[in-house]
Design an enzyme around this catalytic site. Structure first.
Site, PDB file in Angstrom:
ATOM      1  N   LYS A  43      17.797 -42.357 -10.797  1.00  0.00           N
ATOM      2  CA  LYS A  43      16.912 -42.807 -12.189  1.00  0.00           C
ATOM      3  C   LYS A  43      15.623 -43.776 -11.499  1.00  0.00           C
ATOM      4  O   LYS A  43      14.736 -42.992 -10.860  1.00  0.00           O
ATOM      5  CB  LYS A  43      17.847 -43.997 -12.803  1.00  0.00           C
ATOM      6  CG  LYS A  43      19.128 -43.164 -12.992  1.00  0.00           C
ATOM      7  CD  LYS A  43      19.124 -42.077 -14.154  1.00  0.00           C
ATOM      8  CE  LYS A  43      20.294 -41.198 -14.036  1.00  0.00           C
ATOM      9  NZ  LYS A  43      21.760 -42.079 -14.341  1.00  0.00           N
ATOM     10  N   TYR A  70      28.713 -46.519 -19.089  1.00  0.00           N
ATOM     11  CA  TYR A  70      28.075 -45.280 -18.766  1.00  0.00           C
ATOM     12  C   TYR A  70      29.006 -44.130 -18.796  1.00  0.00           C
ATOM     13  O   TYR A  70      30.166 -44.333 -18.366  1.00  0.00           O
ATOM     14  CB  TYR A  70      27.298 -45.223 -17.522  1.00  0.00           C
ATOM     15  CG  TYR A  70      26.910 -43.887 -16.888  1.00  0.00           C
ATOM     16  CD1 TYR A  70      25.898 -43.453 -17.800  1.00  0.00           C
ATOM     17  CD2 TYR A  70      27.401 -43.268 -15.932  1.00  0.00           C
ATOM     18  CE1 TYR A  70      25.495 -42.157 -17.198  1.00  0.00           C
ATOM     19  CE2 TYR A  70      27.108 -42.123 -15.512  1.00  0.00           C
ATOM     20  CZ  TYR A  70      26.111 -41.302 -16.127  1.00  0.00           C
ATOM     21  OH  TYR A  70      25.722 -40.138 -15.606  1.00  0.00           O
ATOM     22  N   ASP A 129      26.669 -52.468 -12.022  1.00  0.00           N
ATOM     23  CA  ASP A 129      25.666 -51.585 -12.057  1.00  0.00           C
ATOM     24  C   ASP A 129      24.397 -51.710 -12.722  1.00  0.00           C
ATOM     25  O   ASP A 129      24.295 -52.042 -13.547  1.00  0.00           O
ATOM     26  CB  ASP A 129      26.332 -50.234 -13.301  1.00  0.00           C
ATOM     27  CG  ASP A 129      25.779 -49.016 -13.124  1.00  0.00           C
ATOM     28  OD1 ASP A 129      24.457 -48.939 -12.758  1.00  0.00           O
ATOM     29  OD2 ASP A 129      26.438 -47.841 -13.433  1.00  0.00           O
ATOM     30  N   ARG A 149      27.130 -36.765   8.883  1.00  0.00           N
ATOM     31  CA  ARG A 149      28.047 -37.357   8.006  1.00  0.00           C
ATOM     32  C   ARG A 149      28.281 -38.716   7.769  1.00  0.00           C
ATOM     33  O   ARG A 149      28.562 -39.759   6.953  1.00  0.00           O
ATOM     34  CB  ARG A 149      29.511 -36.839   7.871  1.00  0.00           C
ATOM     35  CG  ARG A 149      30.424 -37.279   7.022  1.00  0.00           C
ATOM     36  CD  ARG A 149      31.427 -36.415   6.485  1.00  0.00           C
ATOM     37  NE  ARG A 149      32.085 -35.461   7.380  1.00  0.00           N
ATOM     38  CZ  ARG A 149      33.061 -35.895   8.231  1.00  0.00           C
ATOM     39  NH1 ARG A 149      33.409 -37.186   8.212  1.00  0.00           N
ATOM     40  NH2 ARG A 149      33.471 -35.062   9.121  1.00  0.00           N
TER      41      ARG A 149
HETATM   42  C1  PLP Z   1      23.089 -42.060 -13.873  1.00  0.00           C
HETATM   43  C2  PLP Z   1      24.110 -43.116 -14.161  1.00  0.00           C
HETATM   44  C3  PLP Z   1      25.044 -43.281 -13.222  1.00  0.00           C
HETATM   45  C4  PLP Z   1      25.565 -42.131 -12.389  1.00  0.00           C
HETATM   46  O1  PLP Z   1      24.549 -41.764 -11.598  1.00  0.00           O
HETATM   47  P1  PLP Z   1      24.651 -40.235 -11.061  1.00  0.00           P
HETATM   48  O2  PLP Z   1      23.346 -40.282  -9.714  1.00  0.00           O
HETATM   49  O3  PLP Z   1      24.077 -39.397 -12.032  1.00  0.00           O
HETATM   50  O4  PLP Z   1      25.575 -39.878 -10.477  1.00  0.00           O
HETATM   51  C5  PLP Z   1      25.812 -44.535 -13.162  1.00  0.00           C
HETATM   52  N1  PLP Z   1      25.365 -45.525 -14.009  1.00  0.00           N
HETATM   53  C6  PLP Z   1      24.340 -45.349 -15.051  1.00  0.00           C
HETATM   54  C7  PLP Z   1      24.074 -46.674 -15.654  1.00  0.00           C
HETATM   55  C8  PLP Z   1      23.460 -44.327 -14.927  1.00  0.00           C
HETATM   56  O5  PLP Z   1      22.561 -44.215 -15.770  1.00  0.00           O
END
Ligand code: PLP
Length: 392
Positions: free
Chosen positions: A206, A108, A181, A56
């Site tokens: 992503k 998001y 982000d 962890r």
């Molecule tokens: C998908 C996404 C997230 C969240 O990520 P997860 O891996 O699904 O928890 C946050 N910000 C953006 C811009 C995203 O496309």
């Protein structure tokens, strides 16, 4: 391995993508970082161990991934999480009840839900404003109480571009920390820490993972206080990625620069095609010269990315559905950033939780279609969209 130790010359992005954070396994010589599928580690005497005690807290596969991602964002540290939202959650837990956050009104959906439905009840306060409007940003900032500015650029699905450098300058004037982000751009296209941001968040699900086969997140920072806090949150709450997902993410980063080049080239061609198509209304792609954020995108991004949104001249939901149920190469699915092309309908899928009036107010048309342009052959993607548009 971010710099050549003998000459102190920094390695280029592609070299860091392939090598940073990784070295052949000292016990076996394995060139690829093993999947250390273990929860605990033998100690010779209490406290006498080889750097790992319990998974962890740290795990060698995850540590290699963190070294790699830190090098890609030009950060001193990266803290890897089980998902993107787990990383956002850990950042927000560094604030205290009463603290105030300024963020965008085009956020998001999962981030919006976490802010509104989890952290507001715990006493954090949020202002959702148009970050392209300096007066709105000034009006939202509460000197002394505003502790964090949360930026997302490009945004989802409207592809708005926010000026990171200008927003950092505004935030710093009031001692506000800035988190970006960077999921849509990936570190290959945009590096917010170099523009003055304090933290970068990625959903590694992503582009960084890149193959739609895992869920993960990371926060990169060179701020020692934030790094310490994020490690503490990870240890306390335990939203750690597993060794297998860490391995798959590391496998993904090795080709990040190559994939991004193809995503960008394909998207640029498709955006131009859609822009000239009689059945297509607005095309939202920062690479088009008439996009309102084009000049800022050119300044802060290496290229314009693989995401495109467009509406139809006949702005009706059923027309959008007709397009996305007739594509053969593009798969109808949520998410983005994988090698395969995806098509989706924000109004009824990813952004269905926004009431219709609100949606229209922010410019999210009923017929808006979002594409995550993959790395397939450009001619096949173009022909697929062309034939699907004939069903409108
Ligand atoms: C998908 C996404 C997230 C969240 O990520 P997860 O891996 O699904 O928890 C946050 N910000 C953006 C811009 C995203 O496309």
């Amino acid at each position: 391995m971010a710099t050549d130790a003998s000459t102190n010359r920094p390695y280029g992005f592609g070299t860091r993508a392939v090598h940073a954070g990784q070295a052949p396994d000292p016990s076996t010589g394995a060139v690829m970082t093993p999947i250390f599928q273990t929860s605990t580690y033998a100690q010779r005497a209490p406290g006498d161990h080889q750097g790992h005690e319990y998974s962890r807290v740290t795990n060698p596969t995850r540590s290699a991934l963190e070294g790699n991602l830190a090098a890609l964002e030009g950060a001193d540290h990266a803290v890897s999480f089980a998902s993107g939202v787990a990383g956002i959650d850990a950042i927000l837990k560094g604030l205290r009840p009463g603290d105030h956050v300024v963020t965008t009104n085009d956020l998001y959906g999962g981030t919006f839900r976490l802010f509104r439905q989890v952290f507001e009840p715990f006493g954090l306060r949020f202002s959702f404003v148009d970050l392209t409007d300096p007066e709105a940003v000034d009006a939202a900032i509460e000197p002394g109480a505003t502790k964090l500015m949360w930026i997302e650029t490009p945004t989802n699905p409207l592809m708005r571009i926010y000026d990171i450098e200008a927003l950092v300058e505004r935030a710093k004037a009031d001692g506000i920390d800035v988190a970006v982000d960077n999921t849509f751009a990936s570190p290959y296209l945009q590096q917010p820490l170099a523009l003055g941001a304090d933290m970068v968040l990625h959903s590694t699900t992503k582009y960084i993972g890149g193959h739609s086969d895992l869920i993960g997140g990371v926060v990169c920072t060179s701020r020692e206080d934030w790094h310490e806090n994020l490690r503490f949150q990870l240890k306390c709450a335990g939203a750690v990625g597993g060794p297998m997902d860490s391995f798959l993410t590391l496998r993904g980063t090795k080709t990040l620069h190559l994939r991004m080049q193809q995503h960008c080239a394909n998207a640029r061609r498709l955006a131009t095609f859609l822009d000239a198509h009689p059945k297509v209304g607005r095309v939202l792609y920062p690479g088009l010269p008439d996009h309102p954020g084009h000049d800022i995108a050119k300044k802060q991004m290496k290229d314009f990315g693989g995401m495109i949104s467009f509406s139809l001249t006949d702005d009706a939901m059923d027309k959008a559905v007709a397009v996305m149920t007739h594509t053969k190469v593009f798969t109808l699915a949520e998410s983005l950033g994988g090698v395969e092309s995806l098509i989706e309908h924000p109004a009824s899928m990813t952004h269905a939780s926004i009431p219709p009036e609100e949606r229209r107010k922010i410019g999210l048309d009923d017929s808006l279609i979002r594409l995550s342009v993959g790395v397939e052959e450009e001619a096949d993607l173009l022909a697929d969209l062309d034939q699907a548009l004939q069903h409108v």
